[in-house]
Write a protein that holds these residues in place. Structure first.
Motif, short mmCIF file in Angstrom:
data_model
loop_
_atom_site.label_atom_id
_atom_site.label_comp_id
_atom_site.label_asym_id
_atom_site.label_seq_id
_atom_site.Cartn_x
_atom_site.Cartn_y
_atom_site.Cartn_z
N TRP A 610 2.87 8.21 3.76
CA TRP A 610 2.80 7.68 5.13
C TRP A 610 3.18 8.81 6.07
CZ3 TRP A 610 1.82 2.63 7.03
CH2 TRP A 610 2.07 2.45 8.39
N GLU A 611 2.25 9.22 6.92
CA GLU A 611 2.51 10.25 7.91
C GLU A 611 2.60 9.60 9.29
OE1 GLU A 611 3.55 13.08 8.53
OE2 GLU A 611 2.92 13.12 10.62
N GLY A 612 3.68 9.90 9.99
CA GLY A 612 3.88 9.33 11.31
C GLY A 612 5.07 8.40 11.32
N PRO A 613 5.39 7.84 12.49
CA PRO A 613 6.57 6.97 12.61
C PRO A 613 6.35 5.65 11.89
CG PRO A 613 5.30 6.93 14.64
CD PRO A 613 4.67 7.99 13.77
N PRO A 614 7.44 4.98 11.49
CA PRO A 614 7.29 3.64 10.91
C PRO A 614 6.81 2.65 11.96
CG PRO A 614 9.49 4.56 10.52
CD PRO A 614 8.83 5.43 11.55
N VAL A 615 6.23 1.58 11.52
CA VAL A 615 5.95 0.44 12.41
C VAL A 615 7.12 -0.52 12.20
CG1 VAL A 615 4.29 -1.34 13.05
CG2 VAL A 615 3.47 0.81 12.05
N TRP A 616 8.18 -0.31 12.98
CA TRP A 616 9.43 -1.01 12.70
C TRP A 616 9.26 -2.53 12.68
CZ3 TRP A 616 13.06 1.67 10.57
CH2 TRP A 616 13.25 3.01 10.89
N GLY A 617 8.45 -3.06 13.57
CA GLY A 617 8.30 -4.51 13.64
C GLY A 617 7.46 -5.10 12.53
N ALA A 618 6.83 -4.26 11.71
CA ALA A 618 5.97 -4.76 10.64
C ALA A 618 6.46 -4.32 9.25
CB ALA A 618 4.53 -4.27 10.85
N LEU A 619 7.71 -3.89 9.16
CA LEU A 619 8.20 -3.40 7.87
C LEU A 619 8.08 -4.45 6.76
CD1 LEU A 619 11.41 -1.34 8.76
CD2 LEU A 619 9.09 -0.52 8.32
N ARG A 620 8.51 -5.66 7.07
CA ARG A 620 8.47 -6.70 6.04
C ARG A 620 7.02 -7.00 5.64
NH1 ARG A 620 12.12 -10.69 4.57
NH2 ARG A 620 13.47 -10.18 6.33
N VAL A 621 6.15 -7.08 6.63
CA VAL A 621 4.74 -7.36 6.35
C VAL A 621 4.12 -6.26 5.49
CG1 VAL A 621 2.45 -7.61 7.40
CG2 VAL A 621 4.44 -8.72 8.44
N LEU A 622 4.37 -5.02 5.88
CA LEU A 622 3.77 -3.90 5.15
C LEU A 622 4.35 -3.76 3.75
CD1 LEU A 622 3.64 -1.22 7.99
CD2 LEU A 622 1.77 -2.60 7.09
N ALA A 623 5.66 -3.97 3.62
CA ALA A 623 6.28 -3.88 2.29
C ALA A 623 5.66 -4.89 1.34
CB ALA A 623 7.79 -4.09 2.39
N LYS A 624 5.45 -6.12 1.83
CA LYS A 624 4.85 -7.15 0.98
C LYS A 624 3.40 -6.82 0.66
CE LYS A 624 4.34 -12.14 0.46
NZ LYS A 624 3.02 -12.02 -0.16
N LEU A 625 2.68 -6.30 1.65
CA LEU A 625 1.28 -5.95 1.42
C LEU A 625 1.15 -4.89 0.32
CD1 LEU A 625 -1.44 -5.32 4.06
CD2 LEU A 625 -1.07 -3.63 2.29
N PHE A 626 1.92 -3.83 0.43
CA PHE A 626 1.84 -2.77 -0.58
C PHE A 626 2.31 -3.29 -1.94
CE2 PHE A 626 2.22 0.09 3.23
CZ PHE A 626 0.96 0.67 3.08
N LEU A 627 3.34 -4.13 -1.94
CA LEU A 627 3.83 -4.69 -3.20
C LEU A 627 2.76 -5.53 -3.87
CD1 LEU A 627 6.48 -5.11 -4.95
CD2 LEU A 627 6.77 -7.23 -3.68
N ASP A 628 2.10 -6.40 -3.09
CA ASP A 628 1.07 -7.28 -3.65
C ASP A 628 -0.10 -6.48 -4.23
OD1 ASP A 628 2.57 -9.44 -2.90
OD2 ASP A 628 1.40 -9.92 -1.11
N HIS A 629 -0.37 -5.30 -3.66
CA HIS A 629 -1.49 -4.49 -4.13
C HIS A 629 -1.04 -3.39 -5.10
CE1 HIS A 629 -3.33 -6.48 -0.68
NE2 HIS A 629 -4.50 -6.15 -1.18
N LYS A 630 0.22 -3.51 -5.56
CA LYS A 630 0.78 -2.56 -6.54
C LYS A 630 0.66 -1.12 -6.06
CE LYS A 630 -0.17 -5.67 -10.42
NZ LYS A 630 1.20 -6.25 -10.40
N ALA A 631 0.85 -0.95 -4.76
CA ALA A 631 0.79 0.38 -4.14
C ALA A 631 2.19 0.79 -3.70
CB ALA A 631 -0.16 0.38 -2.95
N VAL A 632 2.58 1.99 -4.02
CA VAL A 632 3.89 2.48 -3.63
C VAL A 632 3.71 3.61 -2.63
CG1 VAL A 632 4.00 3.98 -5.68
CG2 VAL A 632 6.08 3.48 -4.41
N VAL A 633 4.34 3.45 -1.46
CA VAL A 633 4.37 4.53 -0.48
C VAL A 633 5.57 5.40 -0.86
CG1 VAL A 633 4.46 5.13 1.96
CG2 VAL A 633 3.44 2.96 1.26
N VAL A 634 5.29 6.58 -1.40
CA VAL A 634 6.35 7.35 -2.05
C VAL A 634 7.14 8.22 -1.10
CG1 VAL A 634 5.31 7.37 -4.35
CG2 VAL A 634 4.65 9.12 -2.69
#
Length: 762
Positions: A610-634
């Motif tokens: 992930w390059e760039g600032p976090p989307v602070w208001g969407a952390l929970r949404v994004l974490a679940k999305l990546f988890l569901d798709h078995k993708a790890v932002v390293v």
């Protein structure tokens, strides 16, 4: 031919894939259940350097129950696991089964021969270079020489020739020879010089090359091993200078560290006994001494014991911290908008309760300092010179961190309109807008989260524009609102190479800052105190870098979302012993995860940067999305920029000036492009997400084409998201969710995309 491969790591996976593609009946035995599941479901993706990737489906098991007897067992484990691996394969063996080893070091085939008999053992050597570049991805470079296989008893029989033929049919160039003892020793020379030296010093091969004293030691070590080889009658590759090929190996390995260092870092046993320890034994048999090899063997064994003891100690400290944090406390739940708060759903870290305890203590101390007329509070930027601030006795408060808390709790929409009413426009840095809006509204998430009255009233504001020019109006507002001095550092900007003149200019600014703080406080700077604080910062930053580096392991023990949570000490408590202690505990827990191959994202399939600032208001949404798709932002440059290198307590002012001038956000686009390409390789990512924050151009490195240039140079699939760090009104969370889902699972992931800007651009 029916073949059992014990160990589904790099070499076992590559050989197994080639043999399976050639139509051989191959089974891989692997004890790691997660890897068994992943390889069974997804197969193994392999690619030779410069050629397309291909998927190979494999039969991978964790038990030999129901497996028919095999013709060949290929042992592909660490040397100290050879005996257990050989015995584990016996249920699948028959009297004619051959056992083949291509392991590092010497002594492995002797161990195998003692179990199954010398006539059934084959010894092999390969020159293939293999890298894990994903959880089920291998990239390899074919060896400069063919694989060589020799019978342990030196008798080439038809069944031995048949093994060579099977390997050749699989595209693995192989020669069957009567004896490879000389070749094994020639390879052993390189391993015995490079591996333990790097493991003991912690240096990369490139760093060892640059160290004159260390190179002198390695040359002496090489001469010692060459003497043993000559006594055995082993030909020396370069008689004129036997150390010259070792130098070539160091140059080829570059920034890498050998596997022995990695084993120590994980708290695991190494292969030292099969490498330098075996040389010591052979030297004694020949009537020679090998003092360098003997000493290195002892050093490595000592480090193994200390690492194991350290792991046990840290495990106890983690449990104690979790137990303390589990006790009921007075903290109240954070008032957050729907879907707000920090993300959940990943494999949780046991240190998280300890972190909550530390952050709560920090804010309570800050509130006490605000009430105590004898104490001082400074408003400080997160990449400002907090070491100088602390050395003057100020308790630092970080508005940027407060803004992140507002964003993560989805309360920015409560406060940004208040800043707009004060005359700020909707295009200003949204972090600044929500922090200032909260200040004007007289409200804050700190009230409900930590039971304090809110942000403190500072006596001075200190910032550093190396982390963005928006800090000037942001901290300027604090100065006007509270009527306090605002002291800014404005180092040379957008630097490629940080030259001595740049550092000198930054030093002068630091000295001027110190002079002004001395006038404000009426006290001279305590240089001993500054050195002490700088030492704590240097150690915490080094630990933070080591923690980030653990994300390069496959599977990754942590995600970007873990980093965003656990970066709190390096931001808010930098310069304190508490930050150092916490990161020692966290690092130990993560190293234990690596050793046990515990996945932060169960079933890890994709690795993203992930390059760039976090989307602070969407952390929970994004974490679940990546988890569901078995993708790890390293990893991300956002968390990585706090891995501050170069701080020196013996030279604090100059080293702080250099360090804070050299941060990622203050570098040129050319530097950033080179850095990002190194990062992608370092973490073995297979795709990149570039976030262009609408109101934070100084933190978004894609606005002027940098991301597109890097995408073209790397060939990595790249998604360009337009969103914002704090202001949810400027984008659609559902929109970015759909873009990411399409990118991870659809054609965009393979071909690259530029979402929201008119199609493909990578």
């Amino acid at each position: 031919m029916r073949i059992l491969i014990v160990g589904a790591g790099a070499l076992g996976g590559l050989v197994g894939a080639h043999l399976a593609e050639a139509g051989e009946d191959v089974v891989l035995l692997e004890i790691n259940q997660a890897r068994v599941r992943l390889l069974s479901e997804e197969g193994l993706l392999i690619s030779q350097e410069g050629q397309p990737e291909r998927r190979v489906h494999l039969q991978v098991v964790s038990s030999l129950d129901g497996i028919e007897p095999v013709d060949l067992v290929f042992i592909s484990v660490k040397s100290h696991q050879t005996e257990n691996a050989t015995r584990a394969a016996l249920p699948a063996a028959k009297p004619s089964t051959l056992f083949l080893s291509m392991q590092n070091g010497i002594g492995n085939t002797e161990t195998m021969a003692g179990i199954v008999g010398p006539e059934r053992v084959l010894c092999g050597i390969t020159y293939h270079s293999i890298q894990h570049v994903g959880p089920n991805r291998l990239r390899y470079r074919a060896g400069i020489k063919p694989i060589q296989i020799a019978p342990y008893d030196r008798r080439i029989r038809p069944e031995v020739e048949a093994v060579g033929e099977v390997f050749r049919r699989a595209g693995l160039e192989t020669n069957v020879v009567p004896d490879i003892d000389h070749v094994i020793w020639q390879k052993l020379l390189h391993n015995a010089v490079v591996n333990p030296t790097s493991a003991v010093t912690g240096l990369t091969c490139r760093e060892m090359l640059a160290d004159e004293d260390l190179m002198a030691f390695m040359r002496a070590l090489c001469d010692e091993i060459v003497a043993v080889m000559r006594a055995r009658g082993v030909p020396i590759v370069d008689e004129e200078d036997p150390f010259r090929p070792v130098i070539g190996s160091l140059k080829a390995l570059g920034k890498n560290r050998p596997s022995m260092w990695q084993d120590l870092a994980r708290g695991q046993l190494t292969e030292i006994d099969a490498i330098n320890g075996a040389i010591v034994k052979e030297a004694r048999r020949l009537g020679l001494d090998a003092p360098h090899c003997w000493a290195l063997t002892r050093f490595i064994h000592s480090r193994e014991r200390q690492k194991i003891l350290k792991k046990r100690e840290m495990a106890q400290r983690v449990e104690q911290a979790a137990a303390r944090a589990a006790r009921p406390g007075p903290a109240r739940p954070l008032r957050a908008g729907a879907g707000g708060g920090m993300p959940e759903g990943r494999v949780p870290l046991r240190t998280a309760p300890r972190l909550k305890e530390m952050v709560r203590a920090y804010y309570r101390d800050l509130a006490e300092a605000d009430r105590d007329p004898k104490r001082r509070v400074a408003c400080c930027s997160t990449l400002g010179p907090v070491e100088i601030v602390r050395a003057f006795g100020y308790v630092p408060y970080f508005p940027e961190n407060h803004a992140a808390l507002i964003g993560a709790s989805r309360q920015a929409s409560r406060y940004i309109p208040r800043a707009l009413a004060e005359g700020f426009t909707q295009f200003v840095n949204s972090g600044m807008a929500c922090d200032i809006g909260a200040l004007l509204a007289g409200d804050s998430p700190l009230v409900t989260a930590y039971g304090i009255d809110g942000p403190p009233r500072p006596q001075v504001a200190v910032y550093n524009t190396a982390d963005g020019l928006s800090l000037i109006p942001w901290f300027g507002f604090y100065g006007e609102h509270y009527g306090i001095p605002v002291l800014g550092l404005h180092p040379p900007a957008l630097l490629g190479t940080v030259e001595p003149l740049d550092v000198d200019a930054a030093v002068q600014q630091h000295l001027r800052l110190i002079e002004r703080l001395e006038r404000l406080t009426g006290e001279k700077l305590d240089m001993d105190r500054l050195a002490e604080v700088t030492a704590h910062s240097a150690r915490a930053a080094a630990l933070w870098e080591e923690i980030i580096e653990l994300g390069a392991h496959v599977p990754s023990p942590l995600t970007l979302f873990d980093l965003l949570v656990h970066m709190a000490p390096i931001v808010m408590m930098r310069g304190t012993p508490e930050a150092v202690e916490y990161y020692e505990i966290l690092k130990a827990e993560l190293e234990d995860r690596v050793a046990q191959r515990i996945e932060a994202v169960p079933g890890e399939r994709h690795r993203l940067y992930w390059e760039g600032p976090p989307v602070w208001g969407a952390l929970r949404v994004l974490a679940k999305l990546f988890l569901d798709h078995k993708a790890v932002v390293v990893a991300s440059t956002f968390s990585g920029k706090f891995a501050l290198t170069g701080m020196d307590p013996d030279n604090p002012i100059e080293s702080l000036a250099r360090t804070y001038t050299s941060v990622f956000t203050n570098r040129s686009d050319d530097y950033k492009a080179d850095f990002l390409m190194t990062e992608f390789e370092r973490f073995g990512v297979d795709a990149v997400v570039y976030h262009d924050g609408r109101t934070t151009p100084e933190y978004s490195n894609v606005r002027y084409g940098l991301g597109a240039r890097v995408a073209r140079r790397t060939g990595l699939p790249s998604l360009f998201l337009e969103a914002d760090s704090h202001d949810l009104r400027l984008f659609s969370i559902d929109g970015i969710r759909r873009q990411l889902e399409d990118f991870i699972d659809g054609p965009a992931r393979r071909e690259g995309a530029r979402a929201g800007r008119g199609g493909a651009d990578a």
